[in-house]
Structure formats: structure tokens, C-alpha cells
Design a protein around this motif. Structure first.
Motif, PDB file in Angstrom:
ATOM      1  N   VAL A   1       0.845  -1.192   0.000  1.00 57.95           N
ATOM      2  CA  VAL A   1       0.000   0.000   0.000  1.00 57.95           C
ATOM      3  C   VAL A   1       0.881   1.242   0.000  1.00 57.95           C
ATOM      4  CG1 VAL A   1      -1.720   1.313   1.293  1.00 57.95           C
ATOM      5  CG2 VAL A   1      -1.885  -1.185   1.172  1.00 57.95           C
ATOM      6  N   ASP A   2       1.885   1.218   0.840  1.00 58.15           N
ATOM      7  CA  ASP A   2       2.782   2.372   0.941  1.00 58.15           C
ATOM      8  C   ASP A   2       3.445   2.660  -0.407  1.00 58.15           C
ATOM      9  OD1 ASP A   2       4.001   4.235   3.008  1.00 58.15           O
ATOM     10  OD2 ASP A   2       5.808   3.447   2.041  1.00 58.15           O
ATOM     11  N   ALA A   3       3.949   1.608  -1.046  1.00 55.90           N
ATOM     12  CA  ALA A   3       4.621   1.801  -2.340  1.00 55.90           C
ATOM     13  C   ALA A   3       3.639   2.317  -3.386  1.00 55.90           C
ATOM     14  CB  ALA A   3       5.250   0.482  -2.790  1.00 55.90           C
ATOM     15  N   SER A   4       2.401   1.799  -3.347  1.00 55.75           N
ATOM     16  CA  SER A   4       1.412   2.240  -4.331  1.00 55.75           C
ATOM     17  C   SER A   4       1.046   3.700  -4.123  1.00 55.75           C
ATOM     18  CB  SER A   4       0.147   1.378  -4.218  1.00 55.75           C
ATOM     19  OG  SER A   4       0.422   0.056  -4.605  1.00 55.75           O
ATOM     20  N   LEU A   5       0.862   4.088  -2.869  1.00 58.28           N
ATOM     21  CA  LEU A   5       0.501   5.485  -2.600  1.00 58.28           C
ATOM     22  C   LEU A   5       1.656   6.415  -2.965  1.00 58.28           C
ATOM     23  CD1 LEU A   5      -1.424   5.016   0.755  1.00 58.28           C
ATOM     24  CD2 LEU A   5      -2.396   5.738  -1.450  1.00 58.28           C
ATOM     25  N   ARG A   6       2.877   5.939  -2.726  1.00 51.56           N
ATOM     26  CA  ARG A   6       4.046   6.737  -3.080  1.00 51.56           C
ATOM     27  C   ARG A   6       4.081   6.960  -4.600  1.00 51.56           C
ATOM     28  NH1 ARG A   6       8.719   6.464  -0.141  1.00 51.56           N
ATOM     29  NH2 ARG A   6       7.821   4.607   0.817  1.00 51.56           N
ATOM     30  N   ARG A   7       3.868   5.872  -5.357  1.00 54.47           N
ATOM     31  CA  ARG A   7       3.888   6.010  -6.812  1.00 54.47           C
ATOM     32  C   ARG A   7       2.727   6.882  -7.280  1.00 54.47           C
ATOM     33  NH1 ARG A   7       6.954   7.167  -9.750  1.00 54.47           N
ATOM     34  NH2 ARG A   7       5.802   6.561 -11.615  1.00 54.47           N
ATOM     35  N   LEU A   8       1.586   6.687  -6.639  1.00 57.16           N
ATOM     36  CA  LEU A   8       0.410   7.468  -7.008  1.00 57.16           C
ATOM     37  C   LEU A   8       0.698   8.956  -6.799  1.00 57.16           C
ATOM     38  CD1 LEU A   8      -2.362   6.601  -7.994  1.00 57.16           C
ATOM     39  CD2 LEU A   8      -3.153   6.618  -5.632  1.00 57.16           C
ATOM     40  N   GLY A   9       1.296   9.269  -5.660  1.00 55.91           N
ATOM     41  CA  GLY A   9       1.661  10.653  -5.387  1.00 55.91           C
ATOM     42  C   GLY A   9       2.636  11.167  -6.429  1.00 55.91           C
ATOM     43  N   ALA A  10       3.593  10.320  -6.775  1.00 55.93           N
ATOM     44  CA  ALA A  10       4.596  10.739  -7.769  1.00 55.93           C
ATOM     45  C   ALA A  10       3.939  10.993  -9.121  1.00 55.93           C
ATOM     46  CB  ALA A  10       5.669   9.658  -7.885  1.00 55.93           C
ATOM     47  N   ILE A  11       3.035  10.112  -9.481  1.00 58.60           N
ATOM     48  CA  ILE A  11       2.342  10.254 -10.769  1.00 58.60           C
ATOM     49  C   ILE A  11       1.537  11.549 -10.786  1.00 58.60           C
ATOM     50  CG2 ILE A  11       0.397   9.311 -12.088  1.00 58.60           C
ATOM     51  CD1 ILE A  11       1.495   6.482 -11.187  1.00 58.60           C
ATOM     52  N   ALA A  12       0.786  11.787  -9.713  1.00 57.64           N
ATOM     53  CA  ALA A  12      -0.018  13.011  -9.649  1.00 57.64           C
ATOM     54  C   ALA A  12       0.886  14.232  -9.703  1.00 57.64           C
ATOM     55  CB  ALA A  12      -0.861  13.004  -8.368  1.00 57.64           C
ATOM     56  N   THR A  13       1.994  14.141  -9.003  1.00 60.36           N
ATOM     57  CA  THR A  13       2.921  15.278  -8.988  1.00 60.36           C
ATOM     58  C   THR A  13       3.499  15.527 -10.380  1.00 60.36           C
ATOM     59  OG1 THR A  13       3.461  14.663  -6.721  1.00 60.36           O
ATOM     60  CG2 THR A  13       4.941  16.207  -7.815  1.00 60.36           C
ATOM     61  N   GLU A  14       3.890  14.445 -11.037  1.00 58.79           N
ATOM     62  CA  GLU A  14       4.425  14.590 -12.403  1.00 58.79           C
ATOM     63  C   GLU A  14       3.391  15.196 -13.337  1.00 58.79           C
ATOM     64  OE1 GLU A  14       5.668  10.584 -13.359  1.00 58.79           O
ATOM     65  OE2 GLU A  14       7.111  10.658 -11.689  1.00 58.79           O
ATOM     66  N   LEU A  15       2.162  14.686 -13.253  1.00 62.85           N
ATOM     67  CA  LEU A  15       1.115  15.208 -14.132  1.00 62.85           C
ATOM     68  C   LEU A  15       0.838  16.664 -13.820  1.00 62.85           C
ATOM     69  CD1 LEU A  15      -1.341  12.164 -14.201  1.00 62.85           C
ATOM     70  CD2 LEU A  15      -0.015  13.063 -16.126  1.00 62.85           C
ATOM     71  N   CYS A  16       0.913  17.013 -12.549  1.00 61.72           N
ATOM     72  CA  CYS A  16       0.691  18.382 -12.112  1.00 61.72           C
ATOM     73  C   CYS A  16       1.737  19.313 -12.725  1.00 61.72           C
ATOM     74  CB  CYS A  16       0.812  18.430 -10.596  1.00 61.72           C
ATOM     75  SG  CYS A  16      -0.597  19.176  -9.780  1.00 61.72           S
TER      76      CYS A  16
END
Lengths: 522, 522
Positions: free
Chosen positions: A463-478
Motif C-alpha cells: 500500500v505504501d509503495a502504491s501510494l508513493r507512486r500514485l503521489g509521484a504520478i499526480a505530482t508529475e502530471l501536475c
């Protein structure tokens, strides 16, 4: 052999200590020197350890003092806005949700997810499968003939008695005869809507609301009128009142008063009383979906909307698969003045439910084991919600907002406004992480920059790794948005730090948009 | 102490011999002298014995020769008429069946029935409850976690594989992916109709048809167009063709091609081919309800209508609770070109089915035990149908007609034309005997003098006594009709014999209208 770098192994050790509460917010992490000595590591490794924990938002560096455990970042996040309730909502429309949901389902079928954050359901280990299994085995031994006869149309008597008894806690006084067992809450909602509305009719719903409800409306040919809903207190009664006077064609109102899906809002008793009165006054049937109230962080459930009903105008629907066992399809309905019609519709739609799971649920729910299970479930979910919220606060781009609900299975996450959550969904899916984009929760585009995140999984590395990647993806898209420099966030943007600490671009991006003044410890 | 009169005890003994086949049609009963000697009874008792058996239609007296076992009376009953198919059927209408069914249900709830002859279901002992219980217990031991996770939306994979494999026997080539598990056939029919028709649309159905279907239509706001249906060959294709050309508004056709409920008719393959072609030609979706085909007295099931479908125009629905276990709610659907829409509707209506019963059914159906069970079930039902038919032939008033169907759970009984089966239902209910009046099976009044009688119960004293009373009630009501002397029957009416043999008015009334020339044996 463990392939995890040494500094990551040590970071996990200290994270455990933070999560367990043995290192509390404000506590100092051991100094670099201490870390070197205690673990026999080099300065470089000790630095990597501290910086990676800083990068993930768990600790903060104070100049010349060292690293300190942070207060949960989420506590300092801005709360979500209350909806505007002073204008009439958009006119009702056919929802058009099937196409979106089908697209969503078709896409997620293409991948085997690492972890499904799109559902609203607890992990299997949170449910008393063994106790239920034992109850079933006992019942099968005692009454094997149960399989060879049709169960009672309304449901097993003992099960309905337990439901009637438990409903007293929510302020409802029901006879078992007034209870009809259904295939989950979704069938109960279908029956309620079919009982009171005809195709083409308009039904007022919360906005946002769970896509399951929008699908039911669409499949029944009903039009959804979306009523502004507070992340804190649920459906806006003022907005509903305004809508009733503006449109004069509302044939039913559907409300999830407790731990609304996806918001997690909880309607205060005074609002429930007003809502019940308003609907009664205008002779509009009020349909209550009470799937989640047992997941509220409280020893007794809140009063049901139905308990404010004096005239049989409230149809109450609930289910057990989120609180007792996701493998059982047990819902129930008590339909006030529409009871006979609902019973007829149930008979014509699916006949009786099977007996075994009702009987097993009834047996288990009559024991103290059920309350113990609920307490345990609530405790786990509370911890998981907080950990998930912390991770989102730590990993997601600046401008992200959440409300931490007082119970339940999920978080409703507001991304920076121009960031399409559908694009986040797509990019995450490419990495086998599944989330529910906000577009599924409304027919309007108001929630296109929201995500619903399941907190049902025990918070662990996956879960932690997924949320980390999710955050990274959102940040990149942002960052890729046109004019990203003028990001709609109060936090000043800092230049990205090189990913020298080995945690990759994700963490450093997050750090760059969140920490005002990154400093390294002496 | 046995309160049954001695002659009745002896009659039961000889009846057993007849039923067991040790006394066959045409065989002579022991002479009066022989009976007196063998059983140590008086002449009067021996005469009572023979006359009571004659009165019940089991033996006939031949002058100066004694009493002989009769051929089953039903073999000499007039067959039911074929329906007229040369005029367009009455226009479609809202069915209005709910009121009738509700009335029926409300009334039968008032009594605890001795035996329920109104259902269409086998007795519990006819089903393999123990094998299923063992399969469930094994599954629960092996996979307790099954209760804590939601089952797959389409259904358990192994179960769908078994269904796909078995459907080959009915000429269908299906992938498990094309199969969707439902809550009984009734949900499958709901989904099929919702997929192809909108409220207000007209749907062609067999006439008569089971009231469950009429209820589904009514609850969905659909109008039923009743198509004449042969008790032998099922739906009249000519009549449907005529209706299509007359009304030009038929949005679906629902057919039970095998062992139609209530008629028991079986559609010949040539008819199925024509029907599939006719519907395809006019682009009218054809919905097949195949609940009963495994109950046909044949080692392999007949070809499904669906097997004549070249274009995905046939939606196939079936279920297991009449053939595998009435306590399970397992149905399934394969919906041709509407598959995606049906899957969406199922998701929105009840989500997935529970896993356990699917998995247990799948395991059991993959073994030879399932075929053995089916053979046994068919054999029992065949005997029960014949015994019930014999009893009806023996006890019911002259002018009663039945067709003995080649399988299934029930008999469709035509009473003398002016006799209201609703009145028979009411009078029988007063004696705690429940039957299904023909008025429930049509929106027209054409079947008001019909009854559906369940043959699912092993034929024993309770069933026999109930059918005897039912016959007596019908006979009494028949005699009370104005102008009863001119009863519409070919058999000449004889004066009622005094009930001196102790079997009461029922048997003697029946005898009076059936036996042309009652004679006593020398």
C-alpha cells in the motif's frame, strides 16, 4: 538474501517505531553519530537513512539539532470546501454513468493490479471468516435439509429478529415482519426506487455519490438531480429545499446519512430531523442507505434517518457485506408505507434469498463475537485511514486536500483543481495501481479532480509503495500542466532536489512542493 | 390402536399391491369367499372392501366374475383441446396479476396446509442435500476465506465451466465467459426483459403461462400478449406469426420450450427452428426459459431453442433449484447480443452471487452423482405424476381432463367448464389443502376452470387423501352448479349411490358420474 538497501531496512525499522507510537511527533531521531555506532553503518548510509525519511515526510530536519518526527502532515492540510447551497442545482439528467463505469471496468480488467485502491471494501483478514465458517458448518450438520427447501420469502426468521433487535440501537423500533432480506443493499435500493418512482422520474441524490447508485438510477431510467453535499455534514438540506421548490418534480431522495460514500460525511441528528420533516411535508419518499454506520468510530451507531420518520415515509436499506463479510450478499430493507409493494417487487425480481448465509449471520450476530469483531474492524480501519491520509499528505502534490472521516473504508481526495483524476487513473493503471477517479461519482464534471482511495487494506509495504507512486504520478502530471508554475497552492514551490537520496523522483518532487525550506542536518 | 376400519386397512393392502404392480390392470381380485377366508372377515366387510375399491376407481365389477383391476382411468380420459390459432389473440394488456397473486398468497397464509399442491417443486427428499452439504463443508474447510471476499461478478469460474460443458448436451456451444450466474431463473428473466424492452412495451408469452412471469412483466410495466399454446407442442408459431403481423409492436417473446409451466408441453425441434427463425426475421428478441428440460423423461435433454440461434437473437435463461436443490438460488443467463447490457443490469441490480453455493453446485455437477440424482429424480417424478393423474382420474368429476406430460413437476387439470377453480381453491383451503387456481396463469378468463397440481410430493396417504377431498369438493361444487344435470360430459350421469360403503360422499359422487353401470360382484 535481502535485496533492500541497508538504509531502507533501517528506515523501515524507524518507521515501525513511529507507526507503533514509540517515536511520537516531536521526538528526536537518534543523531547521525548514534545511528552510525548503533547500527555499524557509514556516515553516508546514516545520511541516506535520515534523508529518505525526511523525503517521505516522516521526519523534519531542524538546523543544528537533528531530525525530529513530524506531526502528521495531514493535520496541516487545508480542509475541503463546503459546497455552495444557495443556488438551485443543475437540472436532473440521465446519468450516463454506465459508459464511464464500463470504460473504467474494461480498463482495469486489462491489468492484474498490485493493489486495488478503487474499491470500498475491507481486506479479507479484517472479517470473521472462521467464525462464520464454523457457524455454517454447524448449521449444515444440524439442518442439511436446509439446502433442499426454499427459504422463507422475507428471510430467515432468526436473522430478521437479530436485525430488528440491533436496529433498536439506531433508534428504530421494528418488528421482524417489517424486515425483508435482500441481495445486498444494492437490491434494497433497486426495490425502494422501483417502489416509489417510474422511468423518467427525477430522484435527488447527494453530490458526489457512489457510482453504484448512479448506475441503479440509470438502469431504471431515472434522472439524477445532484444536491450539493458537505464533506462534513452530508446533504445540504437548504439546497434540497431550494431544489424542491425550483423543480417541483422530485419523486424520491436517496441519502447515505452516515459515512457517505465517497465523502465520509456524517449527518447531524438535527439535519436528519429536518430532512425527514421536509420530505414528509412535500410527500417525497426518503430512501436511507445505511451501509456504513457500524463503521463509525463510536461504540453505538448514530440514529437512523428512519428513526425520525413518523409516517412511514422513510425507506431504510442496509447491508452486511462491508461490516460482517464481503463474501455474503446480505442486505435488508424496511419500507414503511411501501412495504407490501417492495415485497412484491422482491418476489418478482429474485424470490427468496438462500438460507445458509442468513442463518449463519444471524447466529454470529447474536453473539458477543460480533461486537468484538466490529470494535476490532473499526480500530483497524481507523489506523489504516490515518496511515493512508499521512501517506497522501506526504506523497501527493501540494494543493491536495482530504477530510479524514470519523469512520469507514475510504478517503476522498481532492487533487489540484486542473489535474484530471482520469489521467491519474490511467497513468497509475499502467503501473498496476487501481484507483477510482472522481468522474465516476457524479454526472457533472465537478469532481473530475478527485480520487477515492480505499483504506481497507492493512497498511503495509504494498500500500505504501502504491501510494508513493500514485503521489509521484499526480505530482508529475501536475508539473506537466500548462502554467504549472502558478500552481493553485498556498505552499511556495521550491526547486526540485536531485534524487540523490535514492528514493527516486517521487519523493523529491513531493518534498519540493511541500517543504518550504529543506535543510540538511548537521 | 388403529382407528381405521378393517375394510379400509385391507383396501390399503390391495392398493399397495396394485401400485407396486403385483396386481396388474386386468388381474382379478380374490373372490369374496377367498377374502373372507384369508382375512377372517365377514361377507359384509369383504363387500365393503371391494365396493370401496370400486368406488375409488381401482377395480371394476364384472357380472358373475368378480372384481378386476382397472386400466388407469386417465388413459381413457379425453385429451385437452388444442388451442385455436387462426384468430389474432386479444390485444396485449397490463397483466393485473399482482392483485390476484396477492389475494392468493394472503389467503393461503391464513392456513397451515396439510400439503401444498400449489407449488411447482419437488419434495426435499428428492434432492441431494447430503452430497451438497458435504461439498459445502469441504469447501469451507479448504477455503474459509471465501466468505471474506466478494465472488467474481459473473460467477465462480468452475461453476460456469460446468454449465458451459453441460449445455453442449442441449446443442449450445458456450464459453464460460458468455455465462452469467443469477439469483434463480427469475432474475435471469428480469434481466433479459429489462435488456430488450422498456416500460409500456408489449411482450408475447405463452397462454397459459406461470404467474411468476406475468408478475415480472407487470412489475416491469410491460404488457403481456398471450399467444395460444398447445398442451402438446407448446407455443403456436402460427398464432405468434399472426400476432406479429396484427399488432406490429411485440418487443420480445418469452417461451418455455420444454415442460412448459403449467402445460407440460414440449416443443418439437422443427417448431423451435421455425420460432427462432421467425423472431430473427422480425428482429424480435426471443427469451428462452429452460428451467425444466432436465426433468424430461429422457437420458439427454432436448435441444435448446438457443441452439437454433444463428445471430445472438436468443437469450437463454435457466436455473438449478428445480433440478438440483430448491434451497439454492442459482440461475444463469447467456444473452447473445445483449450480453454486455445484461451484465451491466445484473451488476446494478444485485452485484455478484455468493460463492459457496455456486462452488458446491459446480463440484457436485462435475461428478457422476449429478446424473445419478437426475435419473432418480426423473423416475420419482414420473411415478408421482402417474399416481396423481390416476387419483385425479379416479376422484374428480366427470368432464375433468388432463394431459400427462412427459416429465416435470406438475399436472394441468381442466375441470368441467363452468366450474370456477377459484371456488375450488377457496373450498379446498378451508380444509387446509392448497392448489393453484388457473386464473393465476393468464390475464384472460380462459383458464378459470383449470387447476395446477404439484406432483413433487412422494405419493402417500397425505397426498392421496388431499386429492380425494379435492375431487369431492370439485364434484360437490359441480353438482351445485345451476343446470348441473346437463353437465358437459360425455359420460352418462348415474344416480348417486348412498355412501353406505363408508368412504363418504366424495367417492360415491365421483363414482356416480364416472361408472356407467355400477354392479356388485357375486
Amino acid at each position: 538474501m535481502d535485496a533492500t538497501p541497508l538504509y531502507r531496512q533501517l528506515a523501515a525499522h524507524y518507521l515501525d517505531a513511529i507507526r507503533a507510537g514509540s517515536l511520537k511527533p516531536g521526538d528526536k531521531l537518534p543523531s547521525l553519530r548514534h545511528l552510525m555506532r548503533q547500527h555499524g553503518i557509514s556516515l553516508s548510509t546514516a545520511l541516506q537513512l535520515c534523508r529518505s525519511m525526511e523525503g517521505e515526510g516522516w521526519v523534519e530536519a531542524r538546523e543544528r539539532s537533528g531530525y525530529f518526527v513530524r506531526r502528521p502532515r495531514r493535520l496541516s492540510m487545508a480542509p475541503m470546501d463546503e459546497p455552495a447551497a444557495d443556488r438551485a442545482p443543475d437540472p436532473a439528467q440521465y446519468v450516463g454513468i454506465h459508459a464511464k463505469v464500463s470504460d473504467f471496468v474494461a480498463r482495469r480488467r486489462q491489468v492484474t493490479e498490485k493493489i486495488d485502491l478503487s474499491i470500498a471494501r475491507g481486506a479479507p483478514e479484517l472479517y470473521p471468516a472462521e467464525a462464520l465458517r464454523n457457524a455454517m458448518t454447524r448449521l449444515l450438520r444440524r439442518r442439511p435439509g436446509m439446502l433442499a427447501v426454499a427459504a422463507p420469502l422475507k428471510g430467515q426468521r432468526q436473522f430478521r429478529e437479530v436485525l430488528a433487535q440491533r436496529s433498536l440501537r439506531a433508534g428504530m423500533t421494528l418488528s421482524p415482519e417489517e424486515i425483508l432480506v435482500t441481495n445486498g443493499c444494492i437490491e434494497a435500493l433497486n426495490l425502494a426506487l422501483r417502489a416509489v418512482a417510474q422511468p423518467g422520474d427525477t430522484v435527488a441524490v447527494e453530490s458526489p455519490t457512489f457510482y453504484g447508485l448512479l448506475q441503479v438510477l440509470e438502469s431504471l431510467g431515472l434522472q439524477a438531480l445532484e444536491i450539493p453535499t458537505s464533506p462534513q455534514t452530508g446533504l445540504s438540506i437548504e439546497a434540497l429545499d431550494l431544489a424542491i421548490h425550483t423543480y417541483d418534480n422530485i419523486k424520491a431522495v436517496v441519502v447515505v446519512p452516515h459515512l457517505q460514500n465517497p465523502l465520509g460525511s456524517v449527518m447531524p441528528d438535527a439535519h436528519k430531523a429536518r430532512l425527514a420533516h421536509l420530505c414528509e411535508q412535500h410527500a417525497i419518499p426518503l430512501i436511507e442507505d445505511d451501509t456504513y454506520s457500524e463503521l463509525l468510530d463510536a461504540p453505538v451507531p448514530p440514529r437512523a434517518l428512519k428513526s425520525f420518520d413518523a409516517s412511514g415515509n422513510v425507506i431504510y436499506c442496509a447491508s452486511l457485506h462491508k461490516i460482517l463479510a464481503p463474501g455474503l450478499r446480505l442486505g435488508w430493507i424496511t419500507a414503511g408505507r411501501w412495504q407490501a409493494r417492495v415485497e412484491m417487487l422482491k418476489f418478482a425480481q429474485t424470490r427468496n434469498n438462500e438460507a445458509l448465509s442468513q442463518a449463519a449471520a444471524g447466529e454470529f450476530m447474536a453473539t458477543g463475537g460480533f461486537e468484538r469483531h466490529l470494535r476490532h474492524l473499526r480500530g483497524c480501519l481507523k489506523a489504516q485511514r490515518e496511515q493512508t491520509a499521512d501517506a497522501i499528505a506526504g506523497f501527493f502534490p501540494s494543493g491536495t486536500r482530504i477530510n479524514l472521516p470519523p469512520g469507514g473504508l475510504q478517503l476522498w481526495v481532492e487533487l489540484p483543481e486542473r489535474l484530471s483524476s482520469w489521467r491519474v487513473f490511467e497513468a497509475a493503471l499502467a503501473e498496476h495501481i487501481v484507483v477510482a477517479p472522481g468522474a465516476l461519482f457524479s454526472n457533472s464534471s465537478r469532481f473530475d479532480h478527485y480520487l477515492r482511495i480505499n483504506c481497507g487494506w492493512p497498511y503495509g509495504e504494498a500500500v505504501d509503495a502504491s501510494l508513493r507512486r500514485l503521489g509521484a504520478i499526480a505530482t508529475e502530471l501536475c508539473r506537466a500542466l500548462p502554467g504549472a508554475a502558478r500552481a493553485p497552492t498556498a505552499a511556495p514551490a521550491a526547486p526540485a532536489r536531485p534524487a540523490s537520496d535514492g528514493t527516486g523522483a517521487a519523493a523529491s518532487n513531493r518534498a519540493s512542493t511541500v517543504s518550504a525550506e529543506p535543510s540538511s542536518a548537521a
